[in-house]
Design a protein around this motif. Structure first.
Motif, short mmCIF file in Angstrom:
data_model
loop_
_atom_site.label_atom_id
_atom_site.label_comp_id
_atom_site.label_asym_id
_atom_site.label_seq_id
_atom_site.Cartn_x
_atom_site.Cartn_y
_atom_site.Cartn_z
N UNK A 93 0.85 -1.19 0.00
CA UNK A 93 0.00 0.00 0.00
C UNK A 93 0.89 1.24 0.00
N UNK A 94 0.57 2.14 -0.93
CA UNK A 94 1.35 3.37 -1.10
C UNK A 94 0.48 4.58 -0.81
N UNK A 95 1.08 5.53 -0.13
CA UNK A 95 0.48 6.84 0.09
C UNK A 95 1.02 7.78 -0.99
N UNK A 96 0.19 8.70 -1.44
CA UNK A 96 0.61 9.61 -2.50
C UNK A 96 -0.04 10.97 -2.31
N UNK A 97 0.60 11.99 -2.86
CA UNK A 97 0.12 13.37 -2.73
C UNK A 97 0.06 14.04 -4.09
N UNK A 98 -1.00 14.76 -4.33
CA UNK A 98 -1.11 15.58 -5.53
C UNK A 98 -0.39 16.90 -5.29
N UNK A 99 -0.11 17.64 -6.34
CA UNK A 99 0.41 19.01 -6.15
C UNK A 99 -0.59 19.85 -5.38
N UNK A 100 -0.17 20.93 -4.75
CA UNK A 100 -1.07 21.73 -3.92
C UNK A 100 -2.30 22.25 -4.68
N UNK A 101 -3.43 22.23 -4.01
CA UNK A 101 -4.70 22.81 -4.45
C UNK A 101 -5.32 22.12 -5.65
N UNK A 102 -4.90 20.91 -5.95
CA UNK A 102 -5.52 20.13 -7.03
C UNK A 102 -6.71 19.36 -6.47
N UNK A 103 -7.66 19.04 -7.34
CA UNK A 103 -8.89 18.36 -6.91
C UNK A 103 -8.65 16.88 -6.69
N UNK A 104 -9.70 16.19 -6.31
CA UNK A 104 -9.62 14.76 -6.09
C UNK A 104 -9.36 14.01 -7.38
N UNK A 105 -8.75 12.84 -7.26
CA UNK A 105 -8.44 12.03 -8.45
C UNK A 105 -8.31 10.57 -8.04
N UNK A 106 -8.55 9.70 -9.01
CA UNK A 106 -8.36 8.26 -8.80
C UNK A 106 -7.23 7.73 -9.68
N UNK A 107 -6.57 8.59 -10.42
CA UNK A 107 -5.54 8.20 -11.37
C UNK A 107 -4.17 8.42 -10.78
N UNK A 108 -3.35 7.39 -10.76
CA UNK A 108 -2.03 7.49 -10.13
C UNK A 108 -1.16 8.55 -10.79
N UNK A 109 -1.37 8.79 -12.08
CA UNK A 109 -0.56 9.78 -12.78
C UNK A 109 -0.77 11.20 -12.31
N UNK A 110 -1.86 11.44 -11.58
CA UNK A 110 -2.11 12.79 -11.05
C UNK A 110 -1.37 13.05 -9.74
N UNK A 111 -0.80 11.99 -9.16
CA UNK A 111 -0.13 12.12 -7.87
C UNK A 111 1.37 12.22 -8.09
#
Length: 124
Positions: A93-111
């Protein structure tokens, strides 16, 4: 730059519970959408859950009624409470973060930022 460290994985039996934690450091944690992904042996990484900086949550269908994602911005930590675990939940299990102030996502490429992963093994 935020750095992420997961903890809480382990070996449990089917039906048991685990809580994963992901501690962030480096600032801007509170304005990042955070996600949990998992990768089973021989399979592609898949989305599990995410929580936006505004508190909205998203779940993969197979975990929707069993897992709960939450965040504590005062502690720079995101959690994944996993109940009624099944053998098919076995994965890193991996934790991941999007860039600041981006919306929700289910795609790993957005993180953009990822932790090192924590192993969860569920025996039958």
């Amino acid at each position: 730059q935020v750095q992420l460290v997961e903890s809480g994985g382990g070996l449990v039996q089917a039906g048991d519970s685990l809580r994963l934690s992901c501690a962030g450091s480096g600032g801007t944690f509170s304005v990042r959408t955070m996600g949990w992904f998992r990768q089973a042996l021989g399979k592609e990484r898949e989305f599990v859950a995410s929580v936006t900086w505004g508190g909205s949550t998203y779940y993969e269908d197979s975990v929707k009624d069993r897992f709960t994602i939450s965040r504590d911005n005062a502690k720079n930590t995101v959690y994944l409470q996993m109940n009624s675990l099944r053998p098919e939940d076995t994965a890193v299990y991996y934790c991941a973060a999007r860039p600041p102030l981006k919306t929700g996502s289910t795609w790993s490429g957005d993180f953009a930022i990822w932790g090192q992963g924590t192993q969860v093994t569920v025996s039958s």
